[in-house]
Design a protein around this motif. Sequence first.
Motif, PDB file in Angstrom:
ATOM      1  N   LEU A  47       6.087  -0.770  -5.028  1.00  0.00           N
ATOM      2  CA  LEU A  47       6.932  -2.077  -4.664  1.00  0.00           C
ATOM      3  C   LEU A  47       6.086  -3.290  -4.196  1.00  0.00           C
ATOM      4  N   ASN A  48       5.215  -3.026  -3.058  1.00  0.00           N
ATOM      5  CA  ASN A  48       4.568  -3.913  -2.492  1.00  0.00           C
ATOM      6  C   ASN A  48       3.485  -4.419  -3.293  1.00  0.00           C
ATOM      7  N   GLN A  49       3.140  -3.624  -4.330  1.00  0.00           N
ATOM      8  CA  GLN A  49       1.780  -4.140  -5.314  1.00  0.00           C
ATOM      9  C   GLN A  49       2.409  -5.084  -6.228  1.00  0.00           C
ATOM     10  N   CYS A  50       3.879  -4.988  -6.757  1.00  0.00           N
ATOM     11  CA  CYS A  50       4.703  -5.682  -7.538  1.00  0.00           C
ATOM     12  C   CYS A  50       5.310  -6.787  -7.007  1.00  0.00           C
ATOM     13  N   GLY A  51       4.906  -7.012  -5.566  1.00  0.00           N
ATOM     14  CA  GLY A  51       5.260  -8.304  -5.075  1.00  0.00           C
ATOM     15  C   GLY A  51       6.549  -8.141  -4.288  1.00  0.00           C
ATOM     16  N   GLU A  85      -1.771   6.315 -12.706  1.00  0.00           N
ATOM     17  CA  GLU A  85      -1.012   5.603 -13.776  1.00  0.00           C
ATOM     18  C   GLU A  85      -0.502   4.366 -12.965  1.00  0.00           C
ATOM     19  N   LEU A  86      -0.327   4.374 -12.047  1.00  0.00           N
ATOM     20  CA  LEU A  86       0.363   3.059 -11.316  1.00  0.00           C
ATOM     21  C   LEU A  86      -0.464   2.159 -10.475  1.00  0.00           C
ATOM     22  N   PHE A  87      -1.571   2.574 -10.074  1.00  0.00           N
ATOM     23  CA  PHE A  87      -2.887   1.848  -9.184  1.00  0.00           C
ATOM     24  C   PHE A  87      -3.823   1.782 -10.035  1.00  0.00           C
ATOM     25  N   ASP A  88      -4.518   0.527 -10.260  1.00  0.00           N
ATOM     26  CA  ASP A  88      -5.821   0.362 -10.996  1.00  0.00           C
ATOM     27  C   ASP A  88      -6.693   0.809  -9.941  1.00  0.00           C
ATOM     28  N   GLU A 136      -8.964   2.286  -7.439  1.00  0.00           N
ATOM     29  CA  GLU A 136      -9.195   3.547  -6.921  1.00  0.00           C
ATOM     30  C   GLU A 136      -9.345   3.515  -5.367  1.00  0.00           C
ATOM     31  N   ALA A 137      -9.541   2.449  -4.894  1.00  0.00           N
ATOM     32  CA  ALA A 137      -9.695   2.312  -3.269  1.00  0.00           C
ATOM     33  C   ALA A 137      -8.456   2.270  -2.642  1.00  0.00           C
ATOM     34  N   HIS A 138      -7.613   2.141  -3.552  1.00  0.00           N
ATOM     35  CA  HIS A 138      -5.914   1.752  -2.900  1.00  0.00           C
ATOM     36  C   HIS A 138      -5.659   2.678  -1.657  1.00  0.00           C
ATOM     37  N   PRO A 139      -4.987   2.124  -0.678  1.00  0.00           N
ATOM     38  CA  PRO A 139      -4.756   2.968   0.546  1.00  0.00           C
ATOM     39  C   PRO A 139      -3.769   4.118   0.027  1.00  0.00           C
ATOM     40  N   VAL A 140      -2.930   4.109  -1.047  1.00  0.00           N
ATOM     41  CA  VAL A 140      -2.050   4.804  -1.260  1.00  0.00           C
ATOM     42  C   VAL A 140      -2.638   6.420  -1.330  1.00  0.00           C
TER      43      VAL A 140
END
Length: 422
Positions: free
Chosen positions: A133-137, A78-81, A83-87
């Motif tokens: 938070l980093n994704q949101c700048g 729901e937070l990260f669009d 799918e390859a995000h390191p999270v």
Amino acid sequence: MTEVYKFGGASVKDAEGIRNLVNIVSSIPKDKLLIVVSAMGKTTNSLEAVLNAYYDKGTNTQELLNAVKSYHNTLIKELFDDEAHPVYDDIANTFVEIDWILEEEPYDSYEYLYDQIVSVGELVSSKIISHYLNQCGITNQWVDARSYILTDNTYTRGKVDWDKTSKKISEQLVQVLDSKYIVTQGFIAGTSENFTTTLGREGSDYSAAIFASCLKAESVTIWKDVPGVLNADPKLFSNTKKYDVLSYREAIEMTYYGATVIHPKTIKPLQNNNIPLFVKPFHSPEESGTCIMDTDIVATEPAVIIKNRQILISMSTKDLSFITESHISTIYKNLSDSAIKMNMVQVGATSLSGCIDHDERKFPALISLLEQNFMVKYNDGLLLITMRHFQRDLLNELTKGQIIMLEQNSRNTAQVVLKQKE
């Protein structure tokens, strides 16, 4: 000056809550900010269930763990669009710490395993929030609290080594805060051998106070799902009142008797450094909440604290001799060895009675210790009501229709142990 924000599990239980956290952090930019987060939602309870199933050699351990993983993966989506995000890998690798434990038979103590397994909830929560938070700048650095809050090897209730902890935090984290925010965990700590310890259930508030104390912070703000510190639990009472200001002493008294809005150990480190503590509503950040500080303002509104699942236990000497200081010392040593706290105590001529929380795993061990020297009787399934600045009429109303098992009054505080009539 550094400020410390602490967000509890109820505040970050879903994507909406985490987005609100971002709004709070970004609405009033801080010069230096350290963010302490708890495990998300009911994750601590869920991981305790995983531990219990594993320790008791149940058949559903992996099923319970998979449910915890699924909950967090759903939230991440729901937070990260991307799918390859390191999270995704970061969280999967964090849960591997539990997978490794579950591959072996449980051979360590329950307390040790508790800290190694349940602590993963805070690690996962803080990593998700840091990435978001980093994704949101909002540039931040994720920090492992286990490398900074150092304790002895008393698992589930680690005792902080303040000298080592203060040195590590002041020497290493101050520099990080000069350039970016920090996101870290509440509740968890580490030993000199790099084992994980925890600071006691709901100990994230205490973690925030430790970081604030060592950083000489300007203030600590605990974000809750209540308007501030209330005079009673709003889940039990409809007409609660908020304290605008409380003294350190009053807050210590309230938390000692079981007020759950703040962890009992939180206040003292802040008082030592005269750091104010704000308790503010997570969903209405513009409201003032409650400020706990060095003040002469005296609270007069009665504070009602209710603890369920209580046991009233009575110890008497086997030869019916008087209870002496030596006997009391032995009883409290047994309580300390069992990691059980007396919520109320009363001493008679030949017996000592007290009220304790019902802990299914700790209680049998306590009884075994006590019966070596005393005759022991107990009643369970009881209720403990504590009222600060008590009013007799209100206390009578709260105890009406119930059996009073034990009552004790002082100048400011009344305590009553109750049993419901059958």
